[in-house]
Each structure stands twice: as structure tokens, then as C-alpha cells.
Motif scaffolding. Structure first.
Motif, short mmCIF file in Angstrom:
data_model
loop_
_atom_site.label_atom_id
_atom_site.label_comp_id
_atom_site.label_asym_id
_atom_site.label_seq_id
_atom_site.Cartn_x
_atom_site.Cartn_y
_atom_site.Cartn_z
N UNK A 105 -33.38 41.59 4.21
CA UNK A 105 -32.32 40.57 4.23
C UNK A 105 -32.95 39.34 3.59
N UNK A 106 -32.59 39.08 2.35
CA UNK A 106 -33.27 38.05 1.56
C UNK A 106 -32.88 36.66 2.01
N UNK A 107 -31.58 36.42 2.16
CA UNK A 107 -31.09 35.10 2.56
C UNK A 107 -29.71 35.25 3.16
N UNK A 134 -33.65 36.93 8.25
CA UNK A 134 -33.73 36.79 6.79
C UNK A 134 -35.09 36.23 6.37
N UNK A 135 -35.47 36.58 5.16
CA UNK A 135 -36.80 36.22 4.66
C UNK A 135 -36.88 34.78 4.21
N UNK A 161 -26.05 26.79 6.01
CA UNK A 161 -26.28 26.69 4.56
C UNK A 161 -27.30 27.74 4.10
N UNK A 162 -27.19 28.14 2.86
CA UNK A 162 -28.17 29.05 2.29
C UNK A 162 -29.54 28.37 2.23
N UNK A 163 -30.59 29.12 2.53
CA UNK A 163 -31.94 28.55 2.51
C UNK A 163 -32.49 28.42 1.11
N UNK A 183 -24.34 37.19 2.91
CA UNK A 183 -25.71 37.68 3.11
C UNK A 183 -26.17 38.37 1.83
N UNK A 184 -27.44 38.15 1.50
CA UNK A 184 -28.05 38.70 0.30
C UNK A 184 -29.10 39.70 0.75
N UNK A 185 -28.92 40.98 0.35
CA UNK A 185 -29.79 42.04 0.84
C UNK A 185 -30.30 42.90 -0.31
N UNK A 186 -31.51 43.44 -0.12
CA UNK A 186 -32.05 44.41 -1.08
C UNK A 186 -32.14 45.77 -0.40
N UNK A 187 -31.47 46.75 -0.99
CA UNK A 187 -31.53 48.13 -0.55
C UNK A 187 -32.24 48.92 -1.64
#
Length: 303
Positions: free
Chosen positions: A24-26, A281-282, A51-53, A32-36
Motif C-alpha cells: 500500500x504505497x499511499x 501505507x508506506x 491528505x495524501x502523504x 489508495x495507491x497499491x502495487x500488486x
């Protein structure tokens, strides 16, 4: 209340930070922004009201899912060309993914905390367990239980989901494992199993808020969950190992699931832990709750 009746004193947070093939990137601004694997996706997340980090990271998304507020279905906006099927590693299993019109891709990563726990439970029991996985979706839990040498019955109302599970079984090299794939309405299947006198040592329930069976049977979580949990407790064998209930309904509290389980399993003693499944999230280290759960084990742990 009897002294030995299980009750919730606090919520347990089962937190994952991801693994090599999932992050979970951000999170933020309702997204939500994720990498699969090697694919990065931007999806709606109503709980992420902060807010987005790291807004710059969102540019790496391969696709973004857009839908009207509270709508289940929507459309993917592809930023680097359409996505075909792709794979990711989950606990050394190969899992096939694809972008669906319901925003899902074939896996709920937060469930890895349950998967690891179940694998350890099955190993600790040191006996061939029979496991019933209701609303089994694409079968990750079923494959993990089968790999741990449990005999698994996987039930889902979608023929497409069942076909997807068979793909996952094949690419993971588990075709020799004893898994029954059944396309059926979960409520009707459980009722038939009760009439047949069949039992299971472990049961997983991961129901949606709303759904339809293969013959257009209607599922409504708030109305039908207590009855299904009641029937499932009757399906437990004389030497049960565990029962897990997960729900993604925002209107509920973890206490709701806990009390439903306590209604039907409290007389058996044992322990119920309950709380939320959480992904951190990272970018900002924010903890995002994805679902609620209640998990029962019998007195003495059932081993």
C-alpha cells in the motif's frame, strides 16, 4: 453473563505492512495507491479522508478506477495501455490477477494475517482437518489451507470466481490437493450439509454486504448473517479447530461480529478475538482499516 462466556475487552488490530509483491504505497483524498506484483493501481477508498502523504508517487499508477459515489461498478482509466492478466506471489503461491468492473483484482491483501494464522493452526493441529470456505472468491485461503494438508470445500456463487480459483490452483502447482470447488448459494449449501449430517473442523465466512446466488438467491448481510452463523456453528465437528468471520460492511462495528459469534459459540467456551484487519501505507505510515473480523477457537485451542 456466565464467567466463561467469551467477550470483547478491546479491538485487536491485525496489521500488515505488505510483502515483496504487495505494498500500500499511499492513501488520501478518498483514494489508495497499491502495487500488486509489478502493477500499480489507484482505487477509491472512502475511509482515507486525510491528505495524501506523497502526491508525486501517484503518477506511477498504471490504471485508476473511477465510479460514482457509493457505486459498486465503474470503469478503469488506463494510463499506460490496457492491463491483461498478471500474477503476484502470496506466501509462495502464484495468484492470477485482473482488473474487474467492481474495482477488485482478485485478492484482498489484508487477509494475509488470517492466512498465516490458519496455516499455523492447521499445522499445530497435526491431523487432517476438513475446512469449509464460504464466499471463497478466488480461492487464496482455500489454496493455503490445502497446501497445509487440510481437505477443503470451497463455495462461491460465481462461476467466474470458481474458474478463477481453478486457474490459481493450476499455476500454484496444487492440482493434486483435495479441494472441492462448488458453485452454489452459501446459505442453501450450508442447509443441505446440515440435512446430510456433514461436519467441518474449521469454517471461514467472508460474506459481502449484498450478493446474489447462481439462481438469483438474494444475500443481505444485516438480515441474514446471524442465521448463517447459527447454521455454521451446527456444522462444526465434535473436535473443531476454528471459525473466522470477516465483513467489509462499514456500518458495522467489530463488536457486532463479536456478539453474533458469541450468541452461537459462547456456550462452547473457548476464546473469541475480534477487531479490524489493517494495512499500513508506506508513504505516511497511516493505518487504514479495511474490514472487521471475529475469530473463535475452542477451549484448549482445539489442538
Amino acid at each position: 453473563m456466565p464467567k466463561d462466556t467469551p467477550r470483547a475487552d478491546r479491538a485487536e488490530l491485525l496489521i500488515t505492512d505488505g510483502w515483496d509483491d504487495y505494498r500500500l504505497i499511499d492513501t488520501g483524498a478518498g483514494r489508495k495507491l497499491e502495487r500488486f506484483g509489478n502493477v500499480v493501481l489507484d482505487r477509491p477508498e472512502p475511509q482515507a479522508i486525510w491528505e495524501k502523504s506523497d502526491p508525486g508517487q501517484w503518477k506511477q499508477a498504471d490504471a485508476a478506477f473511477e465510479a460514482k459515489e457509493d457505486a459498486e461498478q465503474g470503469a478503469w482509466q488506463y494510463r499506460k495501455g490496457r492491463l491483461g492478466d498478471w500474477s503476484m506471489q502470496v506466501m509462495d503461491l502464484d495468484i492470477r490477477l485482473r482488473a474487474t468492473s467492481f474495482r477488485h483484482v482478485g485478492i484482498f491483501p489484508e487477509q494475509i494475517e488470517h492466512w498465516r494464522w490458519m496455516e499455523a493452526r492447521i499445522a499445530a493441529d497435526r491431523r487432517p482437518l476438513s475446512v469449509l470456505n464460504l464466499f471463497g472468491y478466488t480461492g487464496v485461503a482455500s489454496l493455503i489451507c490445502a497446501r497445509a494438508e487440510a481437505k477443503v470445500t470451497h463455495v462461491d456463487a460465481s462461476k467466474k470466481a470458481i474458474a478463477w480459483t481453478r486457474e490459481n490452483q493450476a499455476v500454484s502447482g496444487l492440482d493434486d490437493k483435495p479441494i472441492r470447488w462448488i458453485c452454489d448459494d452459501a446459505v442453501k449449501f450450508v442447509q443441505r450439509e446440515l440435512r446430510r449430517g456433514n461436519t467441518y473442523d474449521a469454517i471461514l465466512l467472508d460474506p459481502p454486504r449484498y450478493g446474489r446466488g447462481p439462481n438469483n438467491e438474494v444475500w443481505h448481510l444485516f438480515e441474514m448473517l446471524p442465521g448463517l452463523v447459527s447454521d455454521c456453528t451446527k456444522l462444526l465437528s465434535n473436535k473443531p479447530s476454528f471459525m473466522i468471520l470477516t465483513a467489509y460492511a462499514v456500518r458495522l462495528s467489530f463488536l457486532t461480529l463479536h456478539e453474533v459469534m458469541r450468541d452461537h459459540l459462547g456456550a462452547r467456551g473457548g476464546e473469541i478475538d475480534s477487531g479490524e484487519l489493517v494495512v499500513r501505507d508506506k508513504a505516511g505510515g497511516r493505518r487504514m482499516s479495511t474490514s472487521l473480523y471475529a475469530r473463535w477457537v475452542p477451549p484448549g485451542g482445539g489442538a
